[in-house]
Design a protein around this motif. Structure first.
Motif, mmCIF file in Angstrom:
data_model
loop_
_atom_site.group_PDB
_atom_site.id
_atom_site.type_symbol
_atom_site.label_atom_id
_atom_site.label_comp_id
_atom_site.label_asym_id
_atom_site.label_seq_id
_atom_site.Cartn_x
_atom_site.Cartn_y
_atom_site.Cartn_z
ATOM 1 N N LYS A 195 0.796 -1.147 -0.124
ATOM 2 C CA LYS A 195 0.057 -0.132 -0.010
ATOM 3 C C LYS A 195 0.917 1.122 0.077
ATOM 4 O O LYS A 195 0.438 2.181 -0.741
ATOM 5 N N ARG A 199 0.623 4.206 -2.753
ATOM 6 C CA ARG A 199 0.408 5.865 -2.462
ATOM 7 C C ARG A 199 1.471 6.601 -3.008
ATOM 8 O O ARG A 199 1.309 7.875 -3.511
ATOM 9 N N GLU A 202 0.805 7.335 -6.550
ATOM 10 C CA GLU A 202 -0.330 8.113 -6.786
ATOM 11 C C GLU A 202 0.126 9.614 -6.584
ATOM 12 O O GLU A 202 -0.361 10.619 -7.351
ATOM 13 N N ASN A 203 0.676 9.913 -5.461
ATOM 14 C CA ASN A 203 1.144 11.165 -4.979
ATOM 15 C C ASN A 203 2.347 11.799 -5.864
ATOM 16 O O ASN A 203 2.106 12.986 -6.114
ATOM 17 N N THR A 208 -1.672 4.856 -10.360
ATOM 18 C CA THR A 208 -1.255 3.840 -9.506
ATOM 19 C C THR A 208 -1.802 2.431 -10.025
ATOM 20 O O THR A 208 -2.403 2.628 -11.080
#
Length: 361
Positions: A195, A199, A202-203, A208
């Motif tokens: 996970k 993240r 995505e950030n 993602t």
């Protein structure tokens, strides 16, 4: 309206057949709830085909083999879509009935002991429906004899009639079990995920995908991301290349586009002259729908420029219009002396979870 009415009628017939087949499988025996059924067993990618041995050795068996056991494109050695094993219905025992994937094949024009035995998997009502309506030829159900099981019934009034249905619906029939296999892979693969890495992607980049536990972030650059799983005997890799969309060059020749990426981004740190390239073999390139977007899918073989390694890859190139960005996604495996089929299915499952731009909202 006529066409719609026909579709509704066919749907009702298939639903009715489903009830009849379900009743037939209980066959007056003790009814079992799913929780008391054994767990479906067997290796991944295996289908048991229950049918008359004479039909298996004839044209009907040949068409089933073409449908489910033809070689998968883009692998180093010939490997079938599925490993299929024919079972004489007179020898179908409780152990075999617990298989993950099964196909029951019945034609009403055969009178042998084995063909008569196949009819015992149906009720008299379902047999009458098949005899009366030649348009229906298949029905699927789940968990008939074991939990997590998928069963496909194929039937026809005659061998020739069923052969014609199989030929005209070959891709649909094959995809039925491919979808089931990938769903099972997904359930196992994503029991635990990275996970934190998901993240980060995505950030940092606005996209993602689901990353199974054990995959490490090998590269995280402004236009390139690479995650990999390393084992003593094999490795599995996924990389993403992304830049502003300015031309359709990637769609004109995805293999050449791949070359421009891997020659820059996939070089050996200790030996910079060594890089990933493609093998000089035909690659399968086709237009596909990738998560609702037009894409070019490529299946083929890769190698290192010094020929010290190689394997299979599958890739997708597409545009995210919300980001005005072109993406190239690839999954590849290095597994010397091992079959590649299940490795590449895992790659396909991971790539299919990719999300970017507005899909993340």
């Amino acid at each position: 309206m006529k066409k719609l009415t026909s579709q509704i009628n066919t749907g009702l017939i298939i639903f009715f057949l489903g009830l009849l087949f379900s009743c037939s499988q209980e066959n007056g025996k003790q009814k079992k709830t799913k929780s008391y059924l054994p767990e479906a067993r067997g290796a991944d990618g295996v289908i048991l085909v229950v049918m008359d041995s004479a039909l298996w050795a004839d044209s009907l068996g040949a068409e089933l083999k073409k449908t489910f056991a033809n070689p998968i494109p883009g692998l180093p050695q010939d490997e079938p879509y599925f490993t299929i094993r024919q079972i004489n219905p007179l020898k179908l025992n409780d152990i075999l009935k617990a298989a993950k994937n099964m196909i029951f094949v019945t034609t009403l024009d055969q009178k042998s002991r084995q063909s008569n035995a196949m009819r015992h998997f149906m009720t008299d009502e379902s047999l009458k429906k098949i005899q009366a309506d030649s348009s229906i030829y298949r029905f699927s159900n789940q968990d008939a004899y074991a939990r997590g099981q998928e069963i496909l019934h194929l039937f026809g009034q005659s061998q020739d009639q069923l052969i014609a249905k199989i030929i005209s619906n070959r891709t649909t029939l094959r995809n039925h079990f491919l979808t089931i296999e990938k769903r099972r892979i997904s359930e196992t693969l994503f029991k635990k995920e990275e996970k934190g890495t998901e993240r980060i992607l995505e950030n940092d980049h606005g996209f993602t995908f689901r990353i199974p536990y054990g995959y490490d972030l090998a590269k995280n650059e402004k236009d390139f991301v690479w995650v990999r799983f390393l084992d003593l005997e094999y490795e599995k890799n996924v990389f993403v290349y992304f830049v502003p969309y300015t031309s359709k060059e990637a769609f004109d020749d995805p293999v050449e586009y791949r070359e421009t990426i891997t020659s820059k981004k996939m070089r050996d740190v200790e030996k910079p002259d060594v890089y990933m390239t493609t093998q000089d073999v035909p690659h399968q390139v086709q237009e596909v729908n990738f998560n609702g977007k037009y894409a070019k899918e490529t299946r083929g073989l890769w190698k290192l420029s010094d020929i010290s390694g190689g394997g299979a890859f599958v890739s997708y190139v597409f545009v995210d219009e919300s980001q005005k960005r072109i993406y190239y996604l690839e999954g590849y495996a290095y597994a010397p002396s091992k079959d590649k089929r299940e490795f590449m299915r895992e790659m396909e499952v991971i790539l299919s979870t990719f999300k970017s731009g507005e899909e993340l909202k």
